[in-house]
Write a protein that holds these residues in place. Structure first.
Motif, short mmCIF file in Angstrom:
data_model
loop_
_atom_site.label_atom_id
_atom_site.label_comp_id
_atom_site.label_asym_id
_atom_site.label_seq_id
_atom_site.Cartn_x
_atom_site.Cartn_y
_atom_site.Cartn_z
N SER A 448 47.34 40.56 40.21
CA SER A 448 46.56 39.36 40.53
C SER A 448 46.81 38.29 39.48
O SER A 448 46.82 37.10 39.78
CB SER A 448 45.07 39.69 40.57
N GLU A 474 37.84 37.40 43.32
CA GLU A 474 38.17 37.25 41.90
C GLU A 474 38.97 35.97 41.58
O GLU A 474 39.22 35.69 40.42
CB GLU A 474 38.93 38.48 41.39
N ASP A 650 46.03 38.80 48.82
CA ASP A 650 45.83 39.98 47.98
C ASP A 650 45.48 41.16 48.89
O ASP A 650 44.92 40.97 49.96
CB ASP A 650 44.72 39.71 46.95
MG LIG Z 1 44.29 42.60 41.57
#
Ligand SMILES: [Mg+2]
Ligand SMILES: Nc1ncnc2c1ncn2[C@@H]1O[C@H](COP(=O)(O)OP(=O)(O)OP(=O)(O)O)[C@@H](O)[C@H]1O
Length: 774
Positions: A448, A474, A650
């Protein structure tokens, strides 16, 4: 020998007496196109890009080696060709212009400053030096025009043979060529930035005035250049089986330095003639020795080993030349290195010599020969040092200048530092054949972070749309800090996305992509994942029925919704349709109706993230699919505007677990290029991902794959799929957080990044609670 004698004559007499400082530049004239003349000898220099030699496995190295031999064999006989490695202090001003992020006088400028500070410190910390590889060709001609014609042909051959190695050739014009000498003779002075050959000539100056130092003095063992000290050393002896890493190891020495391999090939006829002469010489020596023994009545003495060895080696050489496509050439390797003080210079010389002796090479100082040594080490196309060694093509090929490939696109996105070359990796994905990518790695390896760093860098350098599908919520701090928009999708939120949104560009008047999408949606909704042919037909029919009125109306009026689709299903006569309707109930009239309304999400910003965390884990895949379709619809809408769009997904493996969803994704993957978009899929589950054949195809066709640390089984699968060699595999074995291997186009480039923790940007990107911003 003829070649050498001829070459010595061509050098002329001036080498005997050093006259003026101007003699430091043994060039009479230079044309704007970079061709220089010295007497009747013309020269031109090209820069060649590096290739991934050190990372290659033995088989690949052998292939490189053979190709490099082919290249060496194209060097014209009786002319000097120079292969030069220049180690130069990084020119920060030039680097800033090429790579740094330009200030835009907006609120993101402080981040740009942070990034530029980081780039500058990383570039300097690595080695502070840039390495360039040059090839200088020479020819004897009557005029510049003749020389240009000759070099054009040569350049073509050179490009062809180096392209097979993966190295690009860029000819240097006069300014670029003279800058090399300027940077050497006048280190630290910036005047060349304004150097313009035409202007200089117009003003009646000689270009040499700009290049030559105020002081140039040749001592027996060193050279005084301005207030610096330089020394020319050369390779005196080296073993028959030379290490192919010698030149690479020498150039790793972080000093301002020129390493030049001067090659003077001999025509085949001359070479054979010369060797036959040598053989004859050895025979005569043996005969003489024998008659001496006979005279001493020493009848039983056998021929000394040294004679036999000489004879054997010379015979082998002859057979190499006549049977094994080897050419004979004279070679002189000259090195000039620079230091601030004489002590430093002595110390450096000792260190360089030590690097040589590790590879069984003896490097000697060109005592009383510094001037000729210096000239032989500069890319001037002249080699007056006169210390030649006879070699064959393959022995010359061991002096390969190649190390590792770099990616340095102007104002590209920063991905880290190449640990082999020490250079920054700056990449513009849109320069690749297709711009989609994958980021793969075990949990916590920094996937990420790679995506966030890329998002930040794009936001700072490019006016592009950036869209993130974020199953963990996130990316929110980063997106907020970049003043983007965060859209939360959950059953409780009042934000709705309508899966039936469709603009005329979406499928160019067809409904099959939407039908494909609906099948994927059912696949994710239904528990038994696989749809029967009947179910597929029903979904296809109902999709068409739902959309047909809207499409016929020119995509105007009320947009159909999942409700309409649901009622279409209910109207069908088949039992399967009723079953499907029942499954759909939960998403329409049931409690998760968030996708059954008309869209009320208004995308106002060009940086947007869709946070689907609150949908709950079991609905992530559905959320991902619906949002993705919505994004694609938007991308197609923007087709005319030519704006670039970057999409980050993601946990993409969630979609690959379903056959139709994977195919739908693949359809988008292929289409986005047309719309100037780049998709990035992020996942930790490589083995899950690669259970899908569609995913395999997508991965093996991706031009950009960022691989961080991999689990052992995943590593094997990846190595197999991408044909990684052992050296490359090591880079994704127990790799540090933020380090690994990148596939960029056809090459594999190792990278490492340790993003400075004391930056605002880091605080926006980290997930470590103590360090994070929010
Ligand atoms: Mg991640
Ligand atoms: N290049 C880097 N420089 C400095 N720190 C890093 C770097 N990459 C990752 N980190 C640190 O490691 C943490 C974990 O990285 P990240 O969240 O990207 O892992 P991940 O692979 O996405 O994990 P998961 O599979 O759990 O999503 C980051 O929050 C950050 O603090």
């Amino acid at each position: 020998m003829k070649t050498l004698k001829k070459y010595k004559n061509s050098l002329g007499r001036e080498w005997k007496i050093p006259r003026t400082i101007q003699a430091a530049m043994p060039i009479d004239a230079i044309d704007e196109n970079g061709i220089a003349r010295r007497g009747n000898t013309f020269s031109m220099t090209v820069a060649i890009s590096d290739v991934n030699y050190l990372m290659a496995d033995d088989t690949t190295k052998e292939m490189y080696f053979r190709k490099y031999c082919d290249f060496i064999n194209t060097m014209p006989p009786d002319q000097v060709t120079q292969v030069t490695i220049v180690n130069r202090v990084i020119d920060m001003a030039a680097m800033q212009e090429r790579l740094f992020y330009q200030m835009q006088h907006d609120e993101r400028d402080p981040y740009r400053e942070e990034v530029n500070r980081m780039l500058s410190s990383k570039a300097q910390k690595a080695s502070g030096f840039v390495r360039e590889r040059l090839i200088t060709l020479t020819t004897e001609q009557k005029s510049f025009a003749d020389a240009e014609r000759y070099f054009r042909r040569q350049l073509n051959d050179l490009e062809v043979s180096l392209r097979t190695l993966g190295s690009r050739v860029t000819p240097l014009d006069a300014t670029a060529r003279l800058k090399i000498f300027h940077d050497f003779y006048r280190t630290g002075e910036e005047s060349i930035e304004h150097f313009d050959l035409k202007e200089t000539m117009k003003n009646g100056h000689s270009f040499k005035d700009y290049l030559c130092p105020d002081k140039l003095k040749f001592e027996p063992n060193h050279i005084l250049i301005g207030n610096k000290f330089a020394r020319t050393i050369f390779l005196l002896t080296w073993p028959n089986f030379l290490s192919d890493e010698l030149i690479s190891n020498l150039s790793d020495f972080s000093r301002q330095m020129f390493i030049t391999i001067n090659v003077l090939p001999v025509t085949q006829a001359d070479a054979v003639h010369e060797i036959e002469k040598r053989l004859l010489g050895i025979d005569t020596n043996i005969a003489r020795w024998q008659s001496k023994q006979n005279a001493n009545k020493n009848w039983s003495a056998s021929i000394p080993f040294s004679y036999e060895q000489q004879q054997q080696e010379t015979k082998e050489l002859l057979s190499d030349l006549t049977e094994h496509d080897q050419h004979m050439m004279f070679v002189c390797v000259a090195i000039t290195h620079v230091a601030d003080t004489l002590e430093q210079l002595d110390d450096d010389t000792a260190q360089i010599k030590a690097i040589g002796s590790k590879k069984m090479c003896y490097i000697a100082t060109a005592t009383n020969n510094q001037r000729m040594g210096l000239t032989s080490s500069l890319p001037l196309g002249v080699s007056p040092l006169g210390i030649w060694r006879t070699l064959t093509t393959s022995a010359v090929a061991f002096l390969t200048p190649f190390q590792a490939q770099d990616v340095e696109d102007e104002h590209g996105v920063y991905y880290g530092v190449n640990p082999i070359s020490g250079n920054l990796i700056m990449l513009d994905r849109f320069k690749l054949q297709n711009s989609n990518s994958f980021i793969l790695g075990v949990p916590g390896s920094g996937k990420s972070f790679v995506a966030k760093r890329e998002i930040a860098m794009i936001a700072l350098s490019d006016d592009a749309d950036i869209i993130v599908i974020d199953p963990e919520g996130e990316y929110t701090p980063l997106i907020r800090a970049l003043e983007g928009q965060v859209v939360e999708i959950s059953d409780a939120s009042k934000k709705h996305i309508n899966p039936f949104d469709m603009n005329p560009e979406y499928d160019e008047g067809n409904y099959s992509l939407k039908s494909n999408f609906m099948m994927s949606l059912f696949e994710l909704i239904s528990r038994d994942r696989r749809l029967s042919p009947t179910q597929k037909s029903i979904i296809d029919r109902c999709t068409k029925n739902t959309l047909v009125g809207y499409m016929n109306n020119g995509y105007r009026g009320n947009v159909p919704t999942l409700y309409d689709f649901y009622y279409q299903l209910k109207e069908q006569s088949e039992q399967e349709a009723q079953d499907l309707a029942l499954e759909m109930e939960y998403f329409t009239t049931g409690s998760l109706s968030t996708f059954a309304h008309e869209t009320n999400v208004d995308i106002k910003r060009n940086i947007v993230s869709f946070d689907i965390q609150k949908l709950g884990r079991q609905l992530h895949a559905i959320g991902l699919l619906v949002v993705l379709d919505f994004i694609f619809n938007r991308i197609t809408e923007n087709r005319e505007s030519k704006r670039k769009t970057y999409v980050f997904i993601d946990e993409i493996y969630l979609l690959f677990m379903y056959e139709n969803a994977a195919e739908y994704l693949y359809a988008l993957w292929k289409r986005v290029r047309k719309y100037n978009a780049a998709l990035t899929g992020i996942t930790q589950n490589v083995s899950d991902l690669l259970e899908s054949n569609t995913a395999k195809t997508m991965l093996s066709n991706s031009e950009l794959i960022v691989m961080l640390n991999q689990a052992p089984s995943d590593r094997d699968i990846l190595a197999d799929l991408l044909q990684l060699n052992a050296v490359e595999k090591i880079k994704i074995t127990d790799a540090d957080v933020g380090s690994g291997l990148m596939k960029v186009g056809g090459s594999y480039i190792p990278f490492k990044d340790d993003f400075p923790r004391d930056t605002e940007l880091y605080r926006m990107m980290t997930t470590k609670p103590k360090e994070a911003m929010y």
